[in-house]
Scaffold this active site. Sequence first.
Site, short mmCIF file in Angstrom:
data_model
loop_
_atom_site.label_atom_id
_atom_site.label_comp_id
_atom_site.label_asym_id
_atom_site.label_seq_id
_atom_site.Cartn_x
_atom_site.Cartn_y
_atom_site.Cartn_z
N TYR A 10 0.83 -1.21 0.00
CA TYR A 10 0.00 0.00 0.00
C TYR A 10 0.87 1.26 0.00
O TYR A 10 0.56 2.23 -0.69
CB TYR A 10 -0.95 -0.02 1.20
CG TYR A 10 -1.72 1.26 1.36
CD1 TYR A 10 -2.66 1.65 0.40
CD2 TYR A 10 -1.50 2.11 2.45
CE1 TYR A 10 -3.36 2.84 0.53
CE2 TYR A 10 -2.20 3.30 2.58
CZ TYR A 10 -3.13 3.66 1.62
OH TYR A 10 -3.82 4.83 1.75
N ARG A 39 1.35 7.18 -6.55
CA ARG A 39 0.22 8.12 -6.71
C ARG A 39 0.65 9.53 -6.35
O ARG A 39 0.35 10.48 -7.08
CB ARG A 39 -0.93 7.66 -5.82
CG ARG A 39 -2.05 8.67 -5.71
CD ARG A 39 -3.26 8.12 -4.97
NE ARG A 39 -2.98 7.65 -3.62
CZ ARG A 39 -3.90 7.16 -2.79
NH1 ARG A 39 -5.16 7.06 -3.19
NH2 ARG A 39 -3.57 6.75 -1.58
N TYR A 87 -1.16 13.25 6.40
CA TYR A 87 -0.72 12.25 7.39
C TYR A 87 0.79 12.36 7.58
O TYR A 87 1.54 12.51 6.61
CB TYR A 87 -1.02 10.83 6.90
CG TYR A 87 -2.44 10.32 7.06
CD1 TYR A 87 -3.38 10.97 7.84
CD2 TYR A 87 -2.82 9.14 6.42
CE1 TYR A 87 -4.68 10.47 7.96
CE2 TYR A 87 -4.11 8.63 6.54
CZ TYR A 87 -5.04 9.29 7.31
OH TYR A 87 -6.29 8.79 7.43
N ARG A 111 -11.51 13.41 1.80
CA ARG A 111 -12.44 12.62 2.63
C ARG A 111 -13.81 12.47 1.97
O ARG A 111 -14.50 11.48 2.16
CB ARG A 111 -12.63 13.29 3.99
CG ARG A 111 -11.37 13.36 4.82
CD ARG A 111 -10.93 11.98 5.23
NE ARG A 111 -9.69 12.01 6.03
CZ ARG A 111 -8.98 10.94 6.32
NH1 ARG A 111 -9.34 9.75 5.86
NH2 ARG A 111 -7.89 11.03 7.03
N GLU A 141 -14.11 -0.41 7.21
CA GLU A 141 -14.06 0.87 6.49
C GLU A 141 -15.38 1.01 5.75
O GLU A 141 -15.89 0.01 5.22
CB GLU A 141 -12.87 0.84 5.52
CG GLU A 141 -12.70 2.08 4.68
CD GLU A 141 -11.43 2.02 3.82
OE1 GLU A 141 -10.34 1.75 4.37
OE2 GLU A 141 -11.55 2.20 2.61
C1 3EB Z 1 -7.78 6.30 5.91
O1 3EB Z 1 -8.67 7.06 6.27
C2 3EB Z 1 -8.16 4.87 5.60
O2 3EB Z 1 -5.42 5.34 -0.10
O3 3EB Z 1 -7.01 5.91 -1.44
C3 3EB Z 1 -9.38 5.21 2.89
C4 3EB Z 1 -9.79 5.64 1.63
C5 3EB Z 1 -8.05 4.85 3.08
C6 3EB Z 1 -8.87 5.75 0.58
C7 3EB Z 1 -6.60 5.56 -0.33
C8 3EB Z 1 -7.15 4.97 2.02
C9 3EB Z 1 -7.56 5.41 0.78
O4 3EB Z 1 -6.61 6.66 5.79
C10 3EB Z 1 -7.56 4.35 4.38
#
Ligand code: 3EB
Length: 263
Positions: free
Chosen positions: A82, A89, A138, A151, A256
């Site tokens: 990942y 990306r 992050y 989000r 999720e």
């Molecule tokens: C998070 O909130 C959970 O890498 O495209 C959620 C939705 C998550 C999309 C992505 C990752 C992705 O970080 C993980």
Amino acid sequence: MGDTVEDQRIGDWHVRRCHDLAFAAVDIPEHAIQTPADLEATALSAYRQLFALRQSLGLDYLQRVWHWLYDVIGGDGEDQRYRSLCRGRARAVDEVDAVLPPATGVDSARPGLRIQALLGTQPVTPVENPRQISAYHYPPEHGQRAPAFARAAISQLGTSRYLLISGTASIVGHSTHHVGDVQQQTRESVANLHAVIGAAPAEAAERGLAGLAGVRGYVAEAENADTVEAELRALMPNVPITLLHGRLCRPDLEVEIEALMHL
Ligand code: 3EB
């Protein structure tokens, strides 16, 4: 006129296009992503092509992206699959001027990497979650390059407008909460869903969770599906819910959920 659907192959992507909307999909075989470096380079190339599709199609805006990566949390540290996907990306995103769309990133039962995307004519209006640090901010403890997605966003698809919500998990700030407790993770995920809807423009925010057209959840362990479903139904009684089985992109995430509101 507007109803004609046209199939095209553009680079590695398959595109189905209606006049003001396109669905694009790429299916990358496992042999192309065997090493972390290969996976990063492949993600970079796929995303470069995706951004270039905007010009080829005359559809300038990414609306929504989904990623399904086999063995998504395989590999250690920065070699985790990942994280390699996130590096590729992020490098592609660095090269362009693009508003990040909502996304989902989960495991695939089948070897390889599949990415699907919707492109449209109108820019999305991103919505972030006040309970969570934006994923693209992050800190590096979750990976050298942060996950590049919003989000949620208000999105015009054809003649309809939607609030499209990304995969939403038990993450507060940037940390996973309730490690090992699937019931509490489900509740925290719904609290995040509620918060992101609350941060959306009033037409969506006023309707709250009850206004959702549908929710799709992913459970890391199939045996937790009944627990997750019972929690989700209790918290969102009239919302249609579908659960799928797949590991998530952090080893400590049990659940999720992604969601859709028709405005
Ligand atoms: C998070 O909130 C959970 O890498 O495209 C959620 C939705 C998550 C999309 C992505 C990752 C992705 O970080 C993980």
